[in-house]
Structure formats: C-alpha cells, structure tokens
Design an enzyme around this catalytic site. Structure first.
Site, PDB file in Angstrom:
ATOM      1  N   HIS A  62       5.461  28.604  65.888  1.00  0.00           N
ATOM      2  CA  HIS A  62       5.900  28.002  64.618  1.00  0.00           C
ATOM      3  C   HIS A  62       6.504  26.621  64.837  1.00  0.00           C
ATOM      4  CE1 HIS A  62       6.815  32.419  63.313  1.00  0.00           C
ATOM      5  NE2 HIS A  62       5.524  32.163  63.273  1.00  0.00           N
ATOM      6  N   TYR A 132      19.367  30.721  68.181  1.00  0.00           N
ATOM      7  CA  TYR A 132      19.017  29.330  68.438  1.00  0.00           C
ATOM      8  C   TYR A 132      19.597  28.401  67.383  1.00  0.00           C
ATOM      9  CZ  TYR A 132      15.107  30.511  65.267  1.00  0.00           C
ATOM     10  OH  TYR A 132      14.331  30.949  64.214  1.00  0.00           O
TER      11      TYR A 132
HETATM   12  C1  LIG Z   1      13.083  30.562  60.064  1.00  0.00           C
HETATM   13  C2  LIG Z   1      13.842  31.022  58.843  1.00  0.00           C
HETATM   14  C3  LIG Z   1      13.435  32.125  58.110  1.00  0.00           C
HETATM   15  N1  LIG Z   1      14.158  32.515  57.013  1.00  0.00           N
HETATM   16  C4  LIG Z   1      13.712  33.699  56.299  1.00  0.00           C
HETATM   17  C5  LIG Z   1      12.266  33.659  55.815  1.00  0.00           C
HETATM   18  C6  LIG Z   1      11.810  35.100  55.891  1.00  0.00           C
HETATM   19  O1  LIG Z   1      12.118  35.767  54.683  1.00  0.00           O
HETATM   20  C7  LIG Z   1      12.647  35.709  57.012  1.00  0.00           C
HETATM   21  C8  LIG Z   1      11.890  35.857  58.314  1.00  0.00           C
HETATM   22  O2  LIG Z   1      11.308  34.601  58.581  1.00  0.00           O
HETATM   23  P1  LIG Z   1      10.159  34.473  59.659  1.00  0.00           P
HETATM   24  O3  LIG Z   1       9.248  35.670  59.588  1.00  0.00           O
HETATM   25  O4  LIG Z   1       9.551  33.099  59.526  1.00  0.00           O
HETATM   26  O5  LIG Z   1      10.988  34.552  61.028  1.00  0.00           O
HETATM   27  P2  LIG Z   1      10.439  34.212  62.472  1.00  0.00           P
HETATM   28  O6  LIG Z   1       9.039  34.731  62.655  1.00  0.00           O
HETATM   29  O7  LIG Z   1      11.482  34.625  63.439  1.00  0.00           O
HETATM   30  O8  LIG Z   1      10.340  32.622  62.456  1.00  0.00           O
HETATM   31  C9  LIG Z   1      10.968  31.823  63.446  1.00  0.00           C
HETATM   32  O9  LIG Z   1      10.301  32.097  64.644  1.00  0.00           O
HETATM   33  C10 LIG Z   1       9.986  31.041  65.510  1.00  0.00           C
HETATM   34  C11 LIG Z   1       9.989  31.556  66.918  1.00  0.00           C
HETATM   35  C12 LIG Z   1      10.724  29.786  65.332  1.00  0.00           C
HETATM   36  O10 LIG Z   1      10.925  29.002  66.261  1.00  0.00           O
HETATM   37  C13 LIG Z   1      11.136  29.399  63.980  1.00  0.00           C
HETATM   38  O11 LIG Z   1      12.499  29.007  63.967  1.00  0.00           O
HETATM   39  C14 LIG Z   1      10.901  30.418  62.938  1.00  0.00           C
HETATM   40  O12 LIG Z   1       9.620  30.156  62.398  1.00  0.00           O
HETATM   41  O13 LIG Z   1      13.756  34.806  57.208  1.00  0.00           O
HETATM   42  C15 LIG Z   1      15.294  31.847  56.591  1.00  0.00           C
HETATM   43  O14 LIG Z   1      15.939  32.220  55.592  1.00  0.00           O
HETATM   44  N2  LIG Z   1      15.695  30.734  57.310  1.00  0.00           N
HETATM   45  C16 LIG Z   1      15.018  30.309  58.413  1.00  0.00           C
HETATM   46  O15 LIG Z   1      15.449  29.303  59.039  1.00  0.00           O
END
Ligand SMILES: Cc1cn([C@H]2C[C@H](O)[C@@H](COP(=O)(O)OP(=O)(O)O[C@H]3O[C@H](C)C(=O)[C@H](O)[C@H]3O)O2)c(=O)[nH]c1=O
Length: 183
Positions: A62, A132
């Site tokens: 991401h 992070y």
């Molecule tokens: C990233 C983020 C997500 N969210 C909410 C959005 C979704 O409802 C939930 C899960 O989000 P997501 O599935 O995108 O989470 P990850 O898959 O851990 O995403 C992260 O994973 C990779 C490894 C990264 O480096 C990024 O920071 C980020 O994309 O948290 C928020 O409210 N704030 C945020 O800053």
C-alpha cells in the site's frame, strides 16, 4: 541508536539502544531530535497506527499518492513480521527495487520508509502487533497499491502460499505495470 543503511537511498533500519536490568528493559522508541540529527533530514510524524494480525496475514502493498504520500517509521511490539518497502520513486536509481527486513518485538528493529514507497508485511509469528508513525494523515481517496504477489517484484514473503491470508480489497490491487505512481 544504530543506523543500518540498505541498498536503497534514504531507506534505513534502526537498532535502538536497549537498557537491560534485573527489572526488564527500557529504550527510547522514538526521539525526534535523535532521528533528525542522525538522518540530517527532518521528519514530522502526525499519525500513529496500530494493527494486529495473525500468522500468514499479508497487508499491502500500500501507499498514498501525490501530496498525501507518507513516510513511515515502523516497529513490531509483539511477534515477528517480514516487512517490505518497494522504491516507486521514478527518478531513483533503485526504482522498483525492494528491501525486506524482519522486525520483531525481540530484535526491536525499526524501519524508516520515505515517501514514494509501496509498503507491506507478512506475519511470521502466531500473532503480531504492528505500530507505525506516518508523516501525512490518512487520505483514503489517495490510497493506491500493488498486488502482493506481483511476478516482476517476486517478493518472498517467507510464508507458505497456502497459509497466506489477505483482505478482499488487497486481492483486487493491480499488478505493478498497472499501478499509479504519481507522488
Ligand atoms: C490505514 C488506515 C486505515 N483506516 C481504516 C480504514 C479501514 O476501515 C480500516 C482498515 O484499513 P486497511 O484494511 O487499509 O488496513 P491495512 O491493510 O493495515 O492498511 C495499512 O497497511 C499497510 C501495510 C500500510 O502501510 C498502510 O499504512 C495501510 O494501507 O482502518 C483508518 O481509519 N486510518 C488509516 O490510517
């Protein structure tokens, strides 16, 4: 704190100085002055994130685009992950190169990923708590990514294919050739 250079400019691994005694341990997990003096570049982090994942989970690759591109300072406070940063800076001599590093509660290593990189990690322990810092706020409208198993990157995530767990959203990420890279 020890700074470990990688093969990619501005991508660093840190090993903090840990003070052990018969109670346990202490270390400064973040010190802006120390970081800025070691890197001769100022980072101002504005958002801390935490996620917990089970063995075999891959989150990523991401990044956020344009003015919302994020630098990240990453550590693991429980368990172990394999963390990967891919250089998407078009003018970089290491464009499309990547570096992977094991981050764990045990090794206390941290990974500093500048803006312009795709980021992801795989969970190598039963569970992992991942924390992070970001130097730009979350902007979902600026989110972009590359599918974790892109054949041109050929990242070895250190887990068996049958154990891999990703989000449905991540399975829809494009291959590298179709990924947006405007930072
Ligand atoms: C990233 C983020 C997500 N969210 C909410 C959005 C979704 O409802 C939930 C899960 O989000 P997501 O599935 O995108 O989470 P990850 O898959 O851990 O995403 C992260 O994973 C990779 C490894 C990264 O480096 C990024 O920071 C980020 O994309 O948290 C928020 O409210 N704030 C945020 O800053």
């Amino acid at each position: 704190m020890k700074v470990i250079n990688t093969k990619i400019r501005d991508l660093f691994i840190f090993e903090p100085k840990v003070f052990d005694d018969d109670r346990g341990y202490f270390f400064e997990s973040y010190n802006k002055k120390t970081l800025d003096s070691l890197l001769e570049k100022e980072y101002t982090f504005v958002q801390d994130n935490e996620s917990k994942s089970s063995y075999g989970v891959i989150r990523g690759l991401h990044y956020q685009l344009g003015p919302f591109s994020q630098a990240k300072l990453i550590r693991v406070v429980q368990g172990k992950v394999y963390d990967v940063a891919v250089d998407l800076r078009k003018n970089s001599p290491t464009f499309l190169d990547w570096v992977g590093v094991e981050l764990s509660a045990e090794n206390k290593r941290q990974f500093l990923i500048p803006k312009g990189f795709a980021h992801g990690f795989s969970v190598l322990s039963e569970t992992a708590i991942f924390q992070y810092k970001c130097d730009e706020y979350y902007h979902p409208e600026a989110e972009a990514g590359v599918i974790y198993n892109d054949s041109s990157l050929n990242i070895d995530w250190k887990i068996k294919a049958e154990d891999i767990k990703t989000s449905p959203k991540d399975l829809l990420l494009p291959k590298l050739e179709g990924a947006k890279m405007n930072f």
